[in-house]
Design a protein around this motif. Structure first.
Motif, mmCIF file in Angstrom:
data_model
loop_
_atom_site.group_PDB
_atom_site.id
_atom_site.type_symbol
_atom_site.label_atom_id
_atom_site.label_comp_id
_atom_site.label_asym_id
_atom_site.label_seq_id
_atom_site.Cartn_x
_atom_site.Cartn_y
_atom_site.Cartn_z
ATOM 1 N N LEU A 1 0.840 -1.199 0.000
ATOM 2 C CA LEU A 1 0.000 0.000 0.000
ATOM 3 C C LEU A 1 0.880 1.257 0.000
ATOM 4 O O LEU A 1 0.714 2.136 -0.828
ATOM 5 N N TYR A 2 1.807 1.330 0.950
ATOM 6 C CA TYR A 2 2.707 2.486 1.066
ATOM 7 C C TYR A 2 4.146 2.001 1.163
ATOM 8 O O TYR A 2 4.452 1.130 1.978
ATOM 9 N N LEU A 3 4.986 2.589 0.349
ATOM 10 C CA LEU A 3 6.420 2.292 0.386
ATOM 11 C C LEU A 3 7.142 3.472 1.029
ATOM 12 O O LEU A 3 6.880 4.630 0.694
ATOM 13 N N SER A 4 8.044 3.168 1.931
ATOM 14 C CA SER A 4 8.842 4.211 2.578
ATOM 15 C C SER A 4 10.096 4.487 1.754
ATOM 16 O O SER A 4 10.756 3.559 1.287
ATOM 17 N N LEU A 5 10.422 5.761 1.559
ATOM 18 C CA LEU A 5 11.705 6.123 0.935
ATOM 19 C C LEU A 5 12.543 6.848 1.984
ATOM 20 O O LEU A 5 12.085 7.819 2.599
ATOM 21 N N ASP A 6 13.736 6.348 2.198
ATOM 22 C CA ASP A 6 14.591 6.853 3.271
ATOM 23 C C ASP A 6 16.024 6.999 2.772
ATOM 24 O O ASP A 6 16.486 6.214 1.940
ATOM 25 N N PRO A 7 16.761 7.980 3.341
ATOM 26 C CA PRO A 7 18.130 8.225 2.882
ATOM 27 C C PRO A 7 19.038 6.991 2.970
ATOM 28 O O PRO A 7 19.944 6.835 2.152
ATOM 29 N N TYR A 8 18.827 6.112 3.970
ATOM 30 C CA TYR A 8 19.744 4.976 4.116
ATOM 31 C C TYR A 8 19.791 4.114 2.868
ATOM 32 O O TYR A 8 20.761 3.372 2.639
ATOM 33 N N MET A 9 18.726 4.182 2.034
ATOM 34 C CA MET A 9 18.680 3.319 0.848
ATOM 35 C C MET A 9 19.810 3.637 -0.138
ATOM 36 O O MET A 9 20.213 2.769 -0.914
ATOM 37 N N ARG A 10 20.318 4.875 -0.080
ATOM 38 C CA ARG A 10 21.456 5.202 -0.937
ATOM 39 C C ARG A 10 22.641 4.302 -0.620
ATOM 40 O O ARG A 10 23.366 3.860 -1.523
ATOM 41 N N GLY A 11 22.831 4.015 0.669
ATOM 42 C CA GLY A 11 23.917 3.122 1.065
ATOM 43 C C GLY A 11 23.753 1.725 0.499
ATOM 44 O O GLY A 11 24.722 1.096 0.074
ATOM 45 N N ARG A 12 22.508 1.233 0.431
ATOM 46 C CA ARG A 12 22.265 -0.124 -0.069
ATOM 47 C C ARG A 12 22.556 -0.240 -1.564
ATOM 48 O O ARG A 12 22.760 -1.328 -2.076
ATOM 49 N N GLY B 1 8.656 16.841 4.444
ATOM 50 C CA GLY B 1 8.025 15.882 5.346
ATOM 51 C C GLY B 1 8.466 14.477 4.975
ATOM 52 O O GLY B 1 9.256 14.272 4.047
ATOM 53 N N LYS B 2 7.958 13.516 5.709
ATOM 54 C CA LYS B 2 8.327 12.110 5.476
ATOM 55 C C LYS B 2 7.849 11.677 4.096
ATOM 56 O O LYS B 2 6.665 11.760 3.771
ATOM 57 N N LEU B 3 8.773 11.172 3.287
ATOM 58 C CA LEU B 3 8.463 10.785 1.918
ATOM 59 C C LEU B 3 7.945 9.351 1.872
ATOM 60 O O LEU B 3 8.640 8.423 2.299
ATOM 61 N N VAL B 4 6.736 9.184 1.368
ATOM 62 C CA VAL B 4 6.176 7.845 1.163
ATOM 63 C C VAL B 4 5.558 7.791 -0.234
ATOM 64 O O VAL B 4 5.112 8.807 -0.778
ATOM 65 N N VAL B 5 5.543 6.604 -0.791
ATOM 66 C CA VAL B 5 4.923 6.379 -2.101
ATOM 67 C C VAL B 5 3.638 5.586 -1.877
ATOM 68 O O VAL B 5 3.666 4.517 -1.246
ATOM 69 N N ARG B 6 2.533 6.136 -2.372
ATOM 70 C CA ARG B 6 1.277 5.385 -2.303
ATOM 71 C C ARG B 6 1.266 4.446 -3.510
ATOM 72 O O ARG B 6 1.171 4.901 -4.663
ATOM 73 N N VAL B 7 1.364 3.163 -3.253
ATOM 74 C CA VAL B 7 1.511 2.181 -4.331
ATOM 75 C C VAL B 7 0.148 1.651 -4.757
ATOM 76 O O VAL B 7 -0.108 1.422 -5.936
ATOM 77 N N SER B 8 -0.716 1.453 -3.780
ATOM 78 C CA SER B 8 -2.087 1.071 -4.139
ATOM 79 C C SER B 8 -2.996 1.446 -2.983
ATOM 80 O O SER B 8 -2.534 1.795 -1.896
ATOM 81 N N GLU B 9 -4.281 1.379 -3.245
ATOM 82 C CA GLU B 9 -5.247 1.768 -2.211
ATOM 83 C C GLU B 9 -5.489 0.590 -1.272
ATOM 84 O O GLU B 9 -5.529 -0.543 -1.685
#
Lengths: 343, 343
Positions: free
Chosen positions: A46-57, A335-343
């Motif tokens: 439903l919601y995907l979190s996008l966070d700075p740590y992902m750059r490290g991955r 603000g906190k970045l999230v992606v709405r992927v589906s309802e």
């Protein structure tokens, strides 16, 4: 719709970026959705979190967690709905927090799942103020920062998922709280909505002087989540026995090379020595995972009664995740970045 | 000899050094010895302590303590004998620890004095293993270092006043202890006499490789008292959650400029973040002064029963203090450096 006809869109790591990620770093693929085996549940994001740590991955440099695999879905936390289940603990319709990555569907054996409280103000809050970023702020500030009434706390990324909570917790603990943020609108929000005592725009010239003016008693706690010019502006202001929880260094995540010299390590170490600084890194779940229940109880109450305000920057559509993530690394979110992927 | 005929030799700060102190930084003067007023005692210096921190006092850069004044006696701790007293608590013949500086005589109102236990193995031990350097090792290692059995502890200046105690305390706590020292003789002493598991000579080429070989399980505690090439060699070996008590940076004390670039602050901060390092400075009496009685009780017992060995490098004659101090900054001493000023 039978399970076999479901299509799974997923965004995979196409190549490891050198410097800032570009659209070529990612690839949108369509594959058949996975089918749960006995003991597994099928999850719909439903919601995907996008966070700075992902750059490290995205890099394969040694770190505390293994890198994302090339050609596999980018990793990440998500709020999901159970679509089908062959796991005794999960039923269709359950909302869960999963580490299921940048995709529509995933299966899980339950090891990475946490059921979400239906009383959450919004399910996506489990990705922010009531989830990993919130616990990051709570654990790191209370443990390493150890805020005392009357002290001055500086946090950069003041309107971000972590910085906004750090600052508001600092106010709850009686600190003078000074934010650093990019742009007048974010600075106004930090003061007017989040209740910071001051907020300094790092995009304007004279950051060191303006930060010094906002911290007339010096700085007792610096919440380090950016590095770079903000750290440089804070260093001269640090009081004896100041604490620096090191949460992130977003200013450096895209850097391929070190800045030009001189090498200031002796300066930093000398400052740690003479000012008796306490500088400490931490990883949220390793260090503070056992405080999660206490955190959730306290933070839920603060959010409910308005003591902690929380702002989301919601982007619609999985396909927009790469663009939104590239913007996050440049501070374009609010603000906190999230992606709405589906309802 | 009447009080008025006593001559006081004192070594004053003649000029603030740029880079390494030179003979011109100091001046030997002869003045009449001070005469105690009511409430004061006249002290005769027996042993003067020479310590790396004194380099900091020769500069007027901001620090945690005020600089030495030009034309005044260099500051420093000393073991003194009370020669005459108009203070009710002190009698002629008493041995005291004083902060009386580089000179033959001083007066004190008692505020900086501590009576010495006549049971000390030698009075000069109050300047080392049973004094400030010992408490530095004890407080900083047990508090910030928090050694656990089986961990690996690295200390530089392994045969020095502080490093030698740090390493031996590490052994008492069950650590693998690896020293870094200058020259084969010091390294042999660290292993054969102090009981270190290994000691690496920083004057030979290949320090990073030889240190890595001596630390097959990585490094959990790095006692930072030098900086420079030793810190560089330790950094890649640090385990997650390693602790770095920052006690001194003798490699940099004489530096007038920073080393050439690149600027490695982002590298160091990134390492603190990813490896969850705990880096902390401290000032011995501010942080651990209240543990002095406990320290003295424990350390006295360890010294008495041989669990902690202690070596002094005794230089004869106040006039030789500048030369000995310049040598200290280059690692020429072997053990705790003290000057025997009088019998």
């Amino acid at each position: 719709m039978s399970e076999t006809t479901r299509t799974n869109r997923r965004i995979v790591l196409a190549e490891r970026p050198r410097g800032a990620p570009t659209p070529a770093s990612f690839r949108l693929e369509e594959t058949p959705a996975p089918v749960p085996a006995e003991g597994e549940a099928l999850l719909r994001t439903l919601y995907l979190s996008l966070d700075p740590y992902m750059r490290g991955r995205m890099s394969d440099a040694p770190s505390y967690a293994p890198p994302a695999a090339l050609g596999e879905a980018m990793p990440g936390g998500a709020v999901c709905r159970v679509e089908a289940s062959r796991h005794p603990d999960y039923r269709p319709g359950d909302l869960v927090l999963a580490y299921s990555g940048w995709q529509d569907y995933a299966v899980s054996n339950g090891a990475d799942l946490m059921k979400l409280d239906p009383a959450l103000p919004r399910p996506s809050y489990a990705l922010g103020v009531l989830g990993m970023p919130g616990l990051t702020a709570y654990g790191g500030l209370l443990d390493i920062g150890a805020p005392q009434p009357g002290e001055t706390l500086v946090t950069a990324a003041a309107t971000g998922a972590v910085g906004s909570v750090v600052g508001q917790l600092g106010k709850l603990k009686g600190c003078r709280v000074v934010g650093v943020a990019g742009g007048a609108e974010k600075c106004r929000y930090a003061v007017d909505e989040l209740g910071f005592d001051a907020c300094v725009d790092h995009r304007l010239p004279g950051l060191p002087e303006r930060l010094a003016a906002a911290c007339p008693q010096g700085v007792d706690i610096y919440w380090e989540n950016v590095g770079g010019a903000v750290l440089d502006a804070v260093l001269p202001l640090l009081n004896p026995k100041a604490r620096i929880p090191v949460c992130g260094l977003i200013a450096h995540y895209n850097a391929e090379t070190l800045p030009p010299g001189p090498d200031r390590i002796p300066m930093l170490m000398g400052m740690i020595l003479r000012r008796r600084l306490h500088v400490q890194g931490f990883i949220v779940f390793s260090e503070y995972g056992d405080r999660y229940p206490e955190f959730l109880r306290e933070m839920s109450a603060w959010v409910r009664d308005g003591a902690v305000k929380y702002r989301e920057d919601v982007v619609d559509g999985l396909e927009r995740a790469p663009e939104a993530f590239m913007g996050l690394l440049e501070g374009r979110n609010f603000g906190k970045l999230v992606v709405r992927v589906s309802e």
